[in-house]
Write a protein that holds these residues in place. Structure first.
Motif, PDB file in Angstrom:
ATOM      1  N   ARG A 160     105.520  73.280  35.211  1.00 52.21           N
ATOM      2  CA  ARG A 160     106.891  72.856  34.975  1.00 52.21           C
ATOM      3  C   ARG A 160     107.456  72.161  36.209  1.00 52.21           C
ATOM      4  N   MET A 161     108.389  71.259  35.982  1.00 49.28           N
ATOM      5  CA  MET A 161     109.084  70.588  37.073  1.00 49.28           C
ATOM      6  C   MET A 161     110.521  71.082  37.079  1.00 49.28           C
ATOM      7  N   MET A 162     111.003  71.443  38.266  1.00 48.25           N
ATOM      8  CA  MET A 162     112.323  72.061  38.386  1.00 48.25           C
ATOM      9  C   MET A 162     113.169  71.357  39.439  1.00 48.25           C
ATOM     10  N   THR A 163     114.475  71.467  39.290  1.00 45.17           N
ATOM     11  CA  THR A 163     115.386  70.957  40.305  1.00 45.17           C
ATOM     12  C   THR A 163     115.429  71.934  41.473  1.00 45.17           C
ATOM     13  N   ARG A 164     115.917  71.470  42.591  1.00 48.03           N
ATOM     14  CA  ARG A 164     116.030  72.334  43.770  1.00 48.03           C
ATOM     15  C   ARG A 164     116.930  73.536  43.482  1.00 48.03           C
ATOM     16  N   GLN A 165     117.982  73.331  42.712  1.00 48.49           N
ATOM     17  CA  GLN A 165     118.903  74.419  42.401  1.00 48.49           C
ATOM     18  C   GLN A 165     118.197  75.546  41.647  1.00 48.49           C
ATOM     19  N   MET A 166     117.380  75.179  40.679  1.00 46.46           N
ATOM     20  CA  MET A 166     116.682  76.208  39.917  1.00 46.46           C
ATOM     21  C   MET A 166     115.662  76.930  40.778  1.00 46.46           C
ATOM     22  N   VAL A 167     114.929  76.200  41.620  1.00 48.04           N
ATOM     23  CA  VAL A 167     113.941  76.830  42.489  1.00 48.04           C
ATOM     24  C   VAL A 167     114.604  77.812  43.447  1.00 48.04           C
ATOM     25  N   ASN A 168     115.766  77.442  43.969  1.00 51.42           N
ATOM     26  CA  ASN A 168     116.495  78.353  44.850  1.00 51.42           C
ATOM     27  C   ASN A 168     116.882  79.635  44.126  1.00 51.42           C
ATOM     28  N   ALA A 169     117.234  79.503  42.849  1.00 46.64           N
ATOM     29  CA  ALA A 169     117.575  80.679  42.053  1.00 46.64           C
ATOM     30  C   ALA A 169     116.357  81.578  41.858  1.00 46.64           C
ATOM     31  N   VAL A 170     115.195  80.956  41.600  1.00 48.29           N
ATOM     32  CA  VAL A 170     113.951  81.725  41.437  1.00 48.29           C
ATOM     33  C   VAL A 170     113.598  82.450  42.737  1.00 48.29           C
ATOM     34  N   SER A 172     115.585  83.488  44.968  1.00 48.38           N
ATOM     35  CA  SER A 172     116.552  84.549  45.282  1.00 48.38           C
ATOM     36  C   SER A 172     116.138  85.886  44.694  1.00 48.38           C
ATOM     37  N   MET A 173     115.197  85.863  43.763  1.00 48.38           N
ATOM     38  CA  MET A 173     114.685  87.098  43.167  1.00 48.38           C
ATOM     39  C   MET A 173     113.517  87.600  44.010  1.00 48.38           C
ATOM     40  N   GLY A 182     108.647  85.107  32.937  1.00 52.67           N
ATOM     41  CA  GLY A 182     109.886  85.832  32.667  1.00 52.67           C
ATOM     42  C   GLY A 182     110.983  85.452  33.638  1.00 52.67           C
ATOM     43  N   ILE A 183     110.627  85.271  34.907  1.00 54.28           N
ATOM     44  CA  ILE A 183     111.618  84.901  35.916  1.00 54.28           C
ATOM     45  C   ILE A 183     112.220  83.538  35.619  1.00 54.28           C
ATOM     46  N   PHE A 184     111.370  82.562  35.259  1.00 51.80           N
ATOM     47  CA  PHE A 184     111.866  81.231  34.928  1.00 51.80           C
ATOM     48  C   PHE A 184     112.852  81.288  33.767  1.00 51.80           C
ATOM     49  N   VAL A 297     110.518  99.727  46.762  1.00 50.17           N
ATOM     50  CA  VAL A 297     111.288 100.362  47.844  1.00 50.17           C
ATOM     51  C   VAL A 297     110.512 100.399  49.153  1.00 50.17           C
ATOM     52  N   LYS A 298     109.186 100.254  49.104  1.00 47.52           N
ATOM     53  CA  LYS A 298     108.416 100.207  50.349  1.00 47.52           C
ATOM     54  C   LYS A 298     108.651  98.901  51.098  1.00 47.52           C
ATOM     55  N   GLU A 299     109.157  97.887  50.381  1.00 46.96           N
ATOM     56  CA  GLU A 299     109.502  96.589  50.961  1.00 46.96           C
ATOM     57  C   GLU A 299     108.337  95.940  51.714  1.00 46.96           C
ATOM     58  N   ARG A 300     107.155  96.055  51.156  1.00 45.17           N
ATOM     59  CA  ARG A 300     106.016  95.343  51.718  1.00 45.17           C
ATOM     60  C   ARG A 300     106.163  93.850  51.417  1.00 45.17           C
ATOM     61  N   PRO A 301     105.629  92.984  52.258  1.00 45.79           N
ATOM     62  CA  PRO A 301     105.727  91.546  51.996  1.00 45.79           C
ATOM     63  C   PRO A 301     104.974  91.170  50.724  1.00 45.79           C
ATOM     64  N   ILE A 302     105.466  90.147  50.031  1.00 46.47           N
ATOM     65  CA  ILE A 302     104.812  89.687  48.812  1.00 46.47           C
ATOM     66  C   ILE A 302     103.460  89.065  49.129  1.00 46.47           C
TER      67      ILE A 302
END
Length: 309
Positions: A160-170, A172-173, A182-184, A297-302
């Motif tokens: 998919r191709m997305m605008t910068r605004q949508m990518v920033n929203a993704v 933020s999660m 599901g996130i998209f 909750v362990k907040e390990r890096p993705i």
């Protein structure tokens, strides 16, 4: 000139990378108003994927790569690529050319109108794919759309191709357990879908086995639906009501027929095993959700970056 960032997750794709780059470049030549920026994400590959990416980087400075310290999974690679992308528009593609590059100009043209925030792609058939895998995939979309408030279009790809605004929203999660489809859908934004016929891999073999896809689907359901938890509550409530009814039947029969006894040792054991199995099922469902909470909750890096250029 607008910048188009192309995010490409890679895992053991040494054979497809040399084919992917020229195929996309050929299409981008028809988009003179766009400056490309490639972000290949090496998800801890065991072959020469990283070597191929370094070759591309030396050949074209518009090509960048991120190499993980180990395999973190495609979802982590997607997140890393989207985080690194700096373009006005960002497109997510698979490197095996199952996502037709020929659709890029049309996707870009649609976003240029300003009417849509994203253009996704969905397959209208699964020609060349195993029938059992296709069946499971189709059933997954039916199930998740019935039990989740988030609607995921059947046959939709990550392409998919997305605008910068949508990518920033993704971005933020920040959740550790990620299910991009599901996130998209969850972040909203107006999306148009382009249909195309299934395209087989140009080289190599997919790492997505039926077992892995099944686990991925279960994770997606747990991420975007509480239906399994509601099922556990329903099973527990039903079992409780049935046990009360059964107890009343035994008491009434004892009072009406003095000296009577309830026969059926085998049926009693079967019922005990049934109830025990249902309890374990409910505990397992609850445990899956608790496990996701524990990882979060362990907040390990993705992901962990070993090398980036």
């Amino acid at each position: 000139m607008e910048k188009l960032s192309i995010v490409v997750p890679c895992f053991n794709e040494q054979e497809t990378i040399p084919l992917f780059y020229p195929a996309v470049q050929k299409v981008l030549a028809k988009m003179p108003k766009v400056t490309p920026e490639y972000w290949f994400v090496d998800d801890g590959s065991n072959d020469n994927t990283l070597i191929e990416l370094k070759k591309l980087h030396e050949q074209d400075k518009h090509v960048h790569y991120i190499s993980f310290s180990r395999n973190f999974g495609k979802e982590s690679a997607i997140y890393a690529g989207l985080s690194a992308a700096t373009g006005d528009y960002i497109v997510l593609m698979d490197v095996d050319l199952q996502d037709p590059p020929e659709l890029l100009p049309k996707m870009y043209k649609i976003l240029q109108t300003g009417e849509y925030d994203a253009v996704g792609c969905r397959r209208v058939d699964r020609k060349g794919e195993g029938k059992f895998k296709s069946f499971l995939s189709n059933q997954f979309y039916k199930v998740i759309n019935r039990i989740s408030k988030v609607e995921i279009v059947s046959g939709v790809r990550d392409y998919r191709m997305m605008t910068r605004q949508m990518v920033n929203a993704v971005l933020s999660m920040k959740e550790y357990s990620r299910f991009s489809k599901g996130i998209f859908a969850w972040v909203g934004f107006k999306t148009k879908y382009l249909e195309y016929h299934n395209v087989e891999r140009v080289a190599g073999e997919t790492d997505w086995t039926t077992h892995k896809l099944f686990k991925y689907a279960l994770g997606g359901i747990a991420d975007f639906s509480q239906a399994p938890l509601n099922l556990a509550v329903w099973i527990g409530t039903t079992s409780f009501i049935l046990s009360i009814i059964g107890l009343l039947v035994v008491i009434v029969r004892k009072l009406i027929v003095p000296g009577s006894s309830i026969l059926g040792w085998a049926s009693t054991i079967s019922i005990i095993l049934l109830i025990g199995g249902l309890q374990l099922l409910c505990i397992g469902i609850i445990g899956r959700y608790i496990g996701k909470i524990y990882l979060q909750v362990k907040e390990r890096p993705i992901y962990i970056v070993k090398e980036k250029k």
